[in-house]
Design an enzyme around this catalytic site. Structure first.
Site, PDB file in Angstrom:
ATOM      1  N   THR A  57       4.346 -38.503 -31.656  1.00  0.00           N
ATOM      2  CA  THR A  57       4.926 -37.821 -30.498  1.00  0.00           C
ATOM      3  C   THR A  57       5.415 -38.889 -29.529  1.00  0.00           C
ATOM      4  OG1 THR A  57       2.930 -37.774 -29.129  1.00  0.00           O
ATOM      5  CG2 THR A  57       3.168 -36.013 -30.777  1.00  0.00           C
ATOM      6  N   CYS A  58       5.895 -38.474 -28.380  1.00  0.00           N
ATOM      7  CA  CYS A  58       6.339 -39.467 -27.395  1.00  0.00           C
ATOM      8  C   CYS A  58       5.169 -40.258 -26.821  1.00  0.00           C
ATOM      9  CB  CYS A  58       7.133 -38.795 -26.276  1.00  0.00           C
ATOM     10  SG  CYS A  58       6.219 -37.541 -25.370  1.00  0.00           S
ATOM     11  N   ASN A  59       3.974 -39.706 -26.899  1.00  0.00           N
ATOM     12  CA  ASN A  59       2.809 -40.375 -26.321  1.00  0.00           C
ATOM     13  C   ASN A  59       1.861 -41.007 -27.325  1.00  0.00           C
ATOM     14  OD1 ASN A  59       3.357 -39.994 -23.588  1.00  0.00           O
ATOM     15  ND2 ASN A  59       2.651 -37.887 -23.705  1.00  0.00           N
ATOM     16  N   ARG A  60       2.109 -40.812 -28.622  1.00  0.00           N
ATOM     17  CA  ARG A  60       1.180 -41.349 -29.616  1.00  0.00           C
ATOM     18  C   ARG A  60       1.815 -41.409 -30.996  1.00  0.00           C
ATOM     19  NH1 ARG A  60      -3.480 -39.287 -28.970  1.00  0.00           N
ATOM     20  NH2 ARG A  60      -2.902 -38.117 -27.145  1.00  0.00           N
ATOM     21  N   SER A 113      -4.386 -36.157 -23.661  1.00  0.00           N
ATOM     22  CA  SER A 113      -2.970 -36.098 -23.289  1.00  0.00           C
ATOM     23  C   SER A 113      -2.779 -36.652 -21.884  1.00  0.00           C
ATOM     24  CB  SER A 113      -2.468 -34.651 -23.329  1.00  0.00           C
ATOM     25  OG  SER A 113      -2.568 -34.121 -24.622  1.00  0.00           O
ATOM     26  N   ASP A 118      -2.543 -30.266 -22.172  1.00  0.00           N
ATOM     27  CA  ASP A 118      -1.212 -30.053 -22.745  1.00  0.00           C
ATOM     28  C   ASP A 118      -1.355 -29.530 -24.173  1.00  0.00           C
ATOM     29  OD1 ASP A 118       1.448 -30.100 -23.439  1.00  0.00           O
ATOM     30  OD2 ASP A 118       1.597 -32.285 -23.520  1.00  0.00           O
ATOM     31  N   GLU A 120       1.290 -28.614 -26.183  1.00  0.00           N
ATOM     32  CA  GLU A 120       2.453 -28.868 -27.033  1.00  0.00           C
ATOM     33  C   GLU A 120       2.023 -29.612 -28.299  1.00  0.00           C
ATOM     34  OE1 GLU A 120       6.624 -31.332 -26.774  1.00  0.00           O
ATOM     35  OE2 GLU A 120       5.784 -30.515 -24.932  1.00  0.00           O
ATOM     36  N   GLN A 124       2.958 -29.802 -32.684  1.00  0.00           N
ATOM     37  CA  GLN A 124       3.285 -31.056 -33.351  1.00  0.00           C
ATOM     38  C   GLN A 124       2.317 -31.339 -34.503  1.00  0.00           C
ATOM     39  OE1 GLN A 124       3.040 -33.129 -29.625  1.00  0.00           O
ATOM     40  NE2 GLN A 124       5.276 -33.279 -29.434  1.00  0.00           N
TER      41      GLN A 124
END
Length: 160
Positions: A57-60, A113, A118, A120, A124
Site C-alpha cells: 500500500t502507500c504506507n507499507r 495505520s 483505517d 481501507e 487491500q
C-alpha cells in the site's frame, strides 16, 4: 502448488517496511504493482517459496509467508522492485510465529495505520489474498488466518 500437511507456526514470517521506519520515497522503491505481484507469484517456486502473500500500500510493503529463512521472502520481494535487498534488510522489520500473526491482526484492525482505525487496509488485504490464491500460493492455514483476521477486523469495527 498447494502445500498439504500441518505447518509449524514458527516458520511463519512477515518482513516489511512501513511509515514508522521509512519515508515515502524509500517505501516507493519497494511498492508492488499488480503486474509485479503476478511476476513475483510466478517466480516464487524458484526461490523455494509456495505459500505467501504480499501487502503493498502507500504506507507499507509486507510479505507474509512460510519459510525456513526470511531472507527468501525478502529476496523474492526485491526481485521485482527498484529497491535493493540490502536497503530492505537495513530498514525492515521481521516478525516470526505468533508475533507475525499478531502484527497481521493489528494491521487488519487498523491499529498499525497512520490513521488509527483505517479500514481501507481490509480491502487491500482481500485483493492481495485473492491474487495469491489465484496463483496457488495460499493453503488452508493461510486462508483461515486471513479469514480470521477479517472476522476480527469486522467485529472491532462494529463493536468499538
Amino acid at each position: 502448488m498447494y502445500v498439504t500437511g500441518s505447518k509449524d507456526i514458527a516458520s511463519f514470517y512477515i518482513a516489511g517496511l512501513n511509515y514508522r521506519k521509512t519515508d515515502a520515497a524509500i517505501r516507493g522503491r519497494f511498492a508492488i504493482s499488480q503486474e509485479q505481484y503476478a511476476a513475483i507469484l510466478e517466480r516464487a517456486p524458484s526461490f523455494g517459496l509456495n505459500e505467501f502473500f504480499i501487502l503493498s500500500t502507500c504506507n507499507r510493503t509486507e510479505i507474509y509467508g512460510f519459510t525456513d529463512n526470511p531472507d527468501q521472502l525478502i529476496k523474492l520481494l526485491c526481485s521485482q522492485t527498484e529497491g535493493s535487498v540490502e536497503t530492505f534488510k537495513n530498514l525492515s522489520y521481521i516478525k516470526q510465529g505468533k508475533e507475525a500473526i499478531e502484527h497481521f491482526f493489528e494491521v487488519g484492525a487498523g491499529l498499525d495505520s497512520q490513521i488509527l482505525g483505517d479500514y481501507e487496509i481490509v480491502g487491500q488485504i482481500k485483493k492481495a489474498a485473492k491474487l495469491a490464491k489465484n496463483y496457488g500460493c495460499l493453503n488452508a492455514f493461510t486462508e483461515r488466518l486471513i479469514n480470521s483476521m477479517l472476522q476480527s477486523s469486522k467485529a472491532i469495527k462494529n463493536q468499538t
